[in-house]
Scaffold this motif. Structure first.
Motif: not given
Lengths: 296, 279
Positions: A61-62, A65-66, A69, A205-206, A208-209, B109, B111-112, B148, B219-221
């Protein structure tokens, strides 16, 4: 594969854990946007599995996301390159670029900093459009700079009067970029931009798609044409301004720290005698000063 | 630090680009705006021009996404200097950033990322928050992130870690009830246990937001209204923390200003209900 300490006793252990996770996240995804199976051991060493998802799925998942993004950021910042190459090829270029140049800045604004050089180094990724792609990448990076670089206190044109041109130097504003291009990118870009809509999420911070590849409206390729261009900001808006070759050379020499005299001499070295260059140079300086391009 | 260090500004929303024109032209009533610091840590251009216009009309609080207190790497002094310039510009009464890490060895990254919850990491993280707070000369609130994944190296719960860090750093908490809910669903814990355990006197601000539910994960969207289970958590948070500045985040598929603002204002009902409960 990186190792990860089972217990964290020191700052070095924390760094090792973070390095291990970052290595997984920043490694290119598979064609199906999955984390590579070679990171299974890392995932098991790092992440607690739970009933719904195992360690690998959670690390993935991360990773997704990376990548999504950062790909999104390039997608938004380079509409011209995207239109030039087509969505699929732009996507391939972006993935290869990010694999070679992970973000080294706290702001994603700087993500495209090395893109022009990368396109030069990797001609296969842009194929027959490499030369145009280089021009477009330079042009779009110049817009990034024009958007939010500083506008320092402008130089009063009166300062020029009475100064000794043999020693007098001045600087261009940080938001001003001088581009010598081989294609008529400016007109072409305006046509492309009219087909675009830009948006980007902020603190969520999401991601995913993966963004779906869409068919963009085709804009004819830019004409082959030598272009002497300035990209700059006036007020809060970004402008592109075509210059005469001599004017561009003069500004370029000044931006390199040459004195006024040297800059004028080198700019006019190949100039023809059918113009009143003295009046012309004066007019240029008045116009550039009015635009606030000069600073100390 | 006590939550009296953080004045109650009422109910605000995150300042987002699609709303700029509406806000600048219509000047709608809104208690306060939260800005993403990084969007304005620039040297010129439209971002700062818009910000200055907003500051003429509204109270603004800074919220950051890149201090990365949980990084093993030391705090970035150049970043702090830029942040301090913005603090002086906005006169923010406090600033917040996340209890997370996000870069290592100079690679970011964006990201958090969750921190491993150990005592040594808590000490390290708290020390960095103190450094930042001392340098910036403004109170800091740290926000719990949604996650997650949990590390196998964890030695305590997230709420124990958060409590340890804020006590050691002597800083505030930006309690994100959406993030508590998202993480509770992803890691099978009771979100009310989390809420009850954090030091309530340190909560200086609350975040609410929407999220998206998938088969195996939430997910935190920040792209939906606040769901009912989260409002229930918010109500409980108000019971424990009292009147605290509340902020709705809506970052993707952003509807009109009025829709976002009206969603945020639902918080007032819970604040009102809290006031009706006898002490």
């Amino acid at each position: 594969m990186t190792s990860c300490p089972p217990k964290l006793h020191s700052l070095a252990d924390l760094r090792e854990l973070q390095r291990s996770m970052a290595t997984a996240l920043m490694s290119p995804l598979t064609r199906d946007d999955a984390l590579r199976a070679s990171f299974k051991d890392s995932a098991q060493a790092l992440i607690q599995p739970r009933a719904k998802l195992d360690s690998f799925d959670r690390l993935e998942i991360y990773a997704r996301q990376y990548w999504f993004r950062l790909l999104d950021c390039l997608y938004d910042d380079y509409p011209g390159l995207r239109a030039l190459l087509g969505e699929r090829r732009f996507h391939q270029l972006s993935r290869a670029y990010l694999a070679a140049h992970p973000s080294e800045s706290w702001t994603m604004r700087n993500l495209g900093r090395h893109l022009e050089a990368f396109i030069r180094e990797q001609p296969k990724l842009t194929g027959t459009k490499q030369r145009i792609a280089i021009d477009v990448a330079r042009f779009e990076w110049a817009q990034v700079l024009a958007f939010d670089e500083a506008a320092l206190k402008p130089l009063n044109i009166d300062k020029l009067l009475g100064s000794d041109p043999a020693t007098f130097t001045l600087k261009l504003q940080p938001h001003v970029s001088l581009l010598a291009l081989d294609h008529a990118i400016d007109d072409w870009f305006i046509a492309v931009r009219n087909t675009e809509h830009v948006s980007r999420s902020e603190t969520s911070n999401a991601r995913i798609e993966s963004r779906a590849l869409t068919k963009t409206k085709r804009v004819p390729l830019p004409k082959l044409q030598k272009l002497w261009l300035v990209v700059h900001r006036s007020g809060t808006d970004i402008y592109f301004k075509r210059l005469d070759r001599e004017a561009w050379l003069l500004l370029h020499s000044l931006s390199e720290g040459k004195t006024l005299l040297t800059a004028i001499e080198s700019a006019l070295a190949d100039a023809t005698f059918d113009r009143d260059w003295s009046a012309q140079v004066r007019e240029w300086f008045q116009s550039w000063a009015a635009l606030g391009w000069f600073t100390h | 630090m006590h939550n009296t260090s953080f004045p109650n500004l009422g109910v605000g929303i995150g300042l987002r680009v699609p709303h700029y024109r509406h806000i600048l032209e219509k000047k709608p009533v809104c208690d306060w705006f939260e800005i993403i610091s990084e969007n304005f840590m620039v040297d010129g251009g439209r971002p700062l021009a818009v910000l200055d216009q907003i500051l003429e009309q509204y109270r603004v609080v800074q919220h950051g996404v890149s201090m990365y207190f949980g990084n093993a790497d030391p705090i970035n002094r150049e970043h702090l200097k830029k942040l301090k310039r913005l603090v002086k510009r906005t006169n923010t009464p406090w600033l917040s950033d996340h209890l997370c890490w996000g870069s290592v060895n100079g690679r970011y990254s964006h990201d958090l990322l969750p921190i491993p919850y150990t005592m040594s990491v808590a000490k390290h993280t708290a020390q960095k928050i103190r450094q930042a707070q001392d340098f910036l000369e403004v109170p800091i609130c740290v926000e719990n992130v949604s996650s997650y994944a949990e590390f196998k190296q964890n030695e305590m719960t997230e709420w124990e870690f958060l409590s340890e860090v804020v006590e050691r750093a002597d800083c505030g908490i930006l309690l994100d009830v959406n993030n508590i809910y998202v993480s509770s669903q992803n890691h099978d814990f009771d979100p009310f246990d989390y809420l009850r355990a954090v030091p309530h006197h340190r909560v200086g601000q609350i975040h609410i937001a929407g999220h998206r539910r998938y088969d195996d994960i939430i997910l935190d969207t920040h792209d939906h209204p606040v769901p009912d289970p989260e409002w229930a958590l918010y109500a409980e948070a108000i019971q424990h923390c009292g009147h605290v500045s509340t902020l709705l985040e809506w970052d993707d598929r952003i509807p009109s200003f009025d829709e976002v603002h009206n969603e945020a204002l639902k918080a007032n009902q819970f604040i009102h209900d809290h006031d009706l409960v006898p002490a």
